[in-house]
Motif scaffolding. Structure first.
Motif, mmCIF file in Angstrom:
data_model
loop_
_atom_site.group_PDB
_atom_site.id
_atom_site.type_symbol
_atom_site.label_atom_id
_atom_site.label_comp_id
_atom_site.label_asym_id
_atom_site.label_seq_id
_atom_site.Cartn_x
_atom_site.Cartn_y
_atom_site.Cartn_z
ATOM 1 N N TRP A 173 76.666 10.674 -22.905
ATOM 2 C CA TRP A 173 76.873 9.234 -22.657
ATOM 3 C C TRP A 173 76.251 8.821 -21.325
ATOM 4 O O TRP A 173 75.576 7.805 -21.233
ATOM 5 N N LEU A 174 76.475 9.645 -20.290
ATOM 6 C CA LEU A 174 75.908 9.343 -18.978
ATOM 7 C C LEU A 174 74.383 9.357 -19.019
ATOM 8 O O LEU A 174 73.719 8.520 -18.391
ATOM 9 N N ASP A 175 73.801 10.307 -19.789
ATOM 10 C CA ASP A 175 72.339 10.356 -19.934
ATOM 11 C C ASP A 175 71.822 9.102 -20.635
ATOM 12 O O ASP A 175 70.795 8.532 -20.251
ATOM 13 N N ASP A 176 72.542 8.685 -21.676
ATOM 14 C CA ASP A 176 72.132 7.484 -22.419
ATOM 15 C C ASP A 176 72.233 6.235 -21.554
ATOM 16 O O ASP A 176 71.412 5.318 -21.665
ATOM 17 N N VAL A 177 73.264 6.193 -20.699
ATOM 18 C CA VAL A 177 73.418 5.045 -19.806
ATOM 19 C C VAL A 177 72.228 4.969 -18.850
ATOM 20 O O VAL A 177 71.687 3.878 -18.591
ATOM 21 N N GLN A 178 71.780 6.116 -18.367
ATOM 22 C CA GLN A 178 70.630 6.132 -17.474
ATOM 23 C C GLN A 178 69.376 5.661 -18.203
ATOM 24 O O GLN A 178 68.548 4.926 -17.648
ATOM 25 N N ARG A 179 69.270 6.060 -19.472
ATOM 26 C CA ARG A 179 68.102 5.632 -20.279
ATOM 27 C C ARG A 179 68.089 4.122 -20.461
ATOM 28 O O ARG A 179 67.064 3.466 -20.244
ATOM 29 N N ILE A 180 69.237 3.577 -20.849
ATOM 30 C CA ILE A 180 69.282 2.140 -21.108
ATOM 31 C C ILE A 180 69.079 1.342 -19.830
ATOM 32 O O ILE A 180 68.495 0.244 -19.845
ATOM 33 N N LYS A 181 69.522 1.884 -18.700
ATOM 34 C CA LYS A 181 69.285 1.207 -17.421
ATOM 35 C C LYS A 181 67.786 1.119 -17.135
ATOM 36 O O LYS A 181 67.285 0.090 -16.669
ATOM 37 N N THR A 182 67.059 2.206 -17.431
ATOM 38 C CA THR A 182 65.606 2.214 -17.224
ATOM 39 C C THR A 182 64.933 1.190 -18.123
ATOM 40 O O THR A 182 64.013 0.474 -17.694
ATOM 41 N N GLU A 183 65.363 1.120 -19.387
ATOM 42 C CA GLU A 183 64.778 0.164 -20.326
ATOM 43 C C GLU A 183 65.015 -1.271 -19.880
ATOM 44 O O GLU A 183 64.136 -2.141 -20.012
ATOM 45 N N ILE A 184 66.189 -1.542 -19.350
ATOM 46 C CA ILE A 184 66.514 -2.898 -18.879
ATOM 47 C C ILE A 184 65.671 -3.253 -17.661
ATOM 48 O O ILE A 184 65.231 -4.397 -17.500
ATOM 49 N N GLU A 185 65.434 -2.268 -16.791
ATOM 50 C CA GLU A 185 64.575 -2.509 -15.622
ATOM 51 C C GLU A 185 63.163 -2.919 -16.062
ATOM 52 O O GLU A 185 62.534 -3.791 -15.446
ATOM 53 N N ILE A 186 62.665 -2.289 -17.144
ATOM 54 C CA ILE A 186 61.332 -2.636 -17.672
ATOM 55 C C ILE A 186 61.333 -4.074 -18.188
ATOM 56 O O ILE A 186 60.396 -4.844 -17.937
ATOM 57 N N ILE A 187 62.407 -4.447 -18.905
ATOM 58 C CA ILE A 187 62.519 -5.813 -19.424
ATOM 59 C C ILE A 187 62.535 -6.813 -18.270
ATOM 60 O O ILE A 187 61.869 -7.854 -18.316
ATOM 61 N N GLU A 188 63.302 -6.490 -17.214
ATOM 62 C CA GLU A 188 63.399 -7.396 -16.063
ATOM 63 C C GLU A 188 62.042 -7.555 -15.374
ATOM 64 O O GLU A 188 61.688 -8.660 -14.932
#
Length: 530
Positions: free
Chosen positions: A71-86
């Motif tokens: 779960w923690l790994d997935d949270v880090q992944r989704i944070k990276t994806e959101i940074e790209i969107i931003e």
């Protein structure tokens, strides 16, 4: 004409409909980005809490650590994806933001799912209504008071770096170093609360009361806002006497280095008590301290002269006015000498460093208000953050008697402040009234055949009285501290229980004085009148 007009209208609808949809997508994108950022902030908080609690290992073993790790790994992944969107959104290209809209909607849904799962993990972590950080004297006395106040099983945890339940720490520099194995103090003999005449709280007592002892756990990080905790140039035969483990190692070294040379660095409480203990253990003892006399924070030069002379008559050498600047060690890493600033080198088989300790407040830096080297509290030991209390030597609290903030380093205050803080916690929960802490500073020590007690404040003019001859079989003497024409403090060596109570009472009452000569003549009998 009409048909042409209808054609124009229809064409306009055909052309502007996609544009309208794009404009709606753009508006939805802006709204969804705000939602996304809000969810991400909440997710980061949950992630941090889970990481902190996992590190602290304050849980009942029910959390599936592999699942949490994923779960923690997935949270880090989704944070990276959101940074790209931003980053793409900041390009301010209209069509780019429009095409990102669908992706943002999907991330909002995904984030909500991650939040639900994270909160479910938190539900698996065992938490406590009350947590005591540190397993010293105050922890044991606080636990006893919680029990007296109606504590329910499972509500309290004590987290301690040491591997044993709370004990009376002053014993380490006294009875624990007794050379007679039959007379030496050992656990479970001196678990709290025997130091104040109470029952001994053995580890089973905590278990019976439903109090969880989390031992062998050092807290290395604290987040008070989230209410979470994280665990966290020496030579051999060189010791700092602060914990039971230190005392055990010193006892073993005493056995191995029998009749050796011991150098005690420091002339305060620990230095004086350990020097006496090492002398009793048949060591050749040398004390080294930078001050012009021992115990300068309390003793006057006259008082110190007595104790220094007494120690020297016991064969202890005293070197004042210099400090240690280094150590010599042999090939095995064992200390063999102490280098002094004045150039001398003292032979040593054992070195004990007794130069005091600073309160452990670094964990709370920037989270709690501090004052005079400690954590600032009110008269109920409440800190600047609601729900967080500080007791013992880390607390800087108001002393009503003197109308000022102070930090007190002594076991008596540790016991009493812990008890009062728990009463304050329960009074706050029940709405009951409670008087503010009204403490009379108290210090004591016992070495060789000597035993002294001090009460009050050591400020102002001093008046020494009675027998101060170090060769006397049972010396008895004392001192009063006088400020603004009133007695504010009193010290007594060799006093009886009744006499010690008398100097305590006179120190609290602060009686005015009319004639200092009369006080000097009466000496101890003046305090006995009260």
């Amino acid at each position: 004409m009409a048909s042409s007009f209808n054609f124009v209208i229809g064409s306009a609808k055909f052309i502007f409909a996609p544009i309208e949809r794009c404009l709606n997508c753009k508006r939805n994108f802006d709204e969804n980005m705000k939602v996304l950022q809000k969810l991400l902030k909440e997710l980061n908080t949950v992630k941090e809490v889970i990481e902190l609690r996992l590190s602290a290992e304050i849980h009942g073993g029910t959390m599936q650590t592999e699942e949490v790790k994923n779960w923690l790994d997935d949270v880090q992944r989704i944070k990276t994806e959101i940074e790209i969107i931003e980053c793409k959104a900041k390009e301010k290209k209209f069509l780019s933001r429009v095409f990102l809209g669908k992706m943002v909607e999907e991330k909002v849904v995904e984030l909500k799912a991650f939040l639900r799962k994270g909160k479910a993990f938190l539900g698996m972590v065992k938490s406590f209504k009350y947590i005591i950080v540190g397993g010293g004297v105050a922890a044991g006395y606080a636990a006893r008071e919680f029990d007296r106040q109606g504590l329910k099983p499972g509500q309290l945890a004590i987290i301690s770096k040491e591997a044993v339940a709370p004990y009376e720490r002053p014993t380490l520099s006294k009875g624990y170093l007794n050379p007679n194995p039959k007379a030496a103090a050992r656990l479970p003999e001196f678990h709290v609360c025997v130091g104040s005449g109470g029952d001994r709280l053995l580890p089973d007592w905590y278990k019976e009361k439903g109090i969880q002892l989390i031992l062998g756990t050092e807290i290395v990080k604290v987040n008070l806002a989230l209410k979470t905790l994280v665990e966290g140039a020496d030579a051999k035969n060189m010791f700092y006497l602060r914990e039971l483990e230190d005392a055990d190692k010193l006892v073993e070294s005493i056995k191995m280095k029998k009749y050796g040379k011991a150098v005690i660095i420091g002339g305060g409480y620990i230095g004086l008590e350990v020097a006496a203990a090492m002398s009793i253990n048949d060591f050749d003892v040398t004390m080294v301290y930078p001050d012009p006399w021992c115990m300068p924070r309390l003793f006057t030069p006259t008082m110190a002269a007595f104790y220094e002379s007494y120690y020297e008559n016991k064969g202890i050498k005293i070197i004042k006015g210099t400090v240690s600047v280094g150590f010599n060690a042999n090939a095995n890493g064992e200390v063999k000498g102490v280098k002094l600033k004045d150039g001398r080198v003292l032979e040593a088989d054992i070195v004990v460093v007794g130069v005091g300790a600073r309160p452990l407040t670094a964990l709370f830096k920037g989270q709690l208000e501090e004052d005079k080297g400690g954590i600032k509290t009110d008269g109920f030991f409440k800190t600047s953050m609601p729900g967080v209390y500080a007791v013992g030597d880390v607390a800087t609290f108001p002393i009503k008697l003197y109308n000022e903030m102070r930090r007190v380093e002594h076991v008596d205050h540790a016991r009493k402040s812990a008890k009062h803080a728990v009463k304050a916690i329960k009074a706050n929960e029940t709405g009951k009234e409670l008087e503010e802490y009204d403490y009379l500073p108290y210090f004591y020590s016992r070495t060789f055949e000597l035993s002294w007690q001090f009460y009050g404040d050591n400020v102002g003019e001093t008046l020494f009285f009675r027998d101060d001859n170090p060769l006397s079989p049972k010396p008895k003497f004392g001192s009063y501290w006088i400020k603004d024409g009133k007695i504010v403090g009193a010290f007594l060596e060799g006093g009886t229980p009744e006499e010690n109570k008398a100097i305590a009472k006179v120190s609290r009452l602060n009686p005015p004085l009319e004639n200092l000569d009369q006080l000097k003549k009466e000496g101890l009998s003046f305090a006995s009148k009260f």
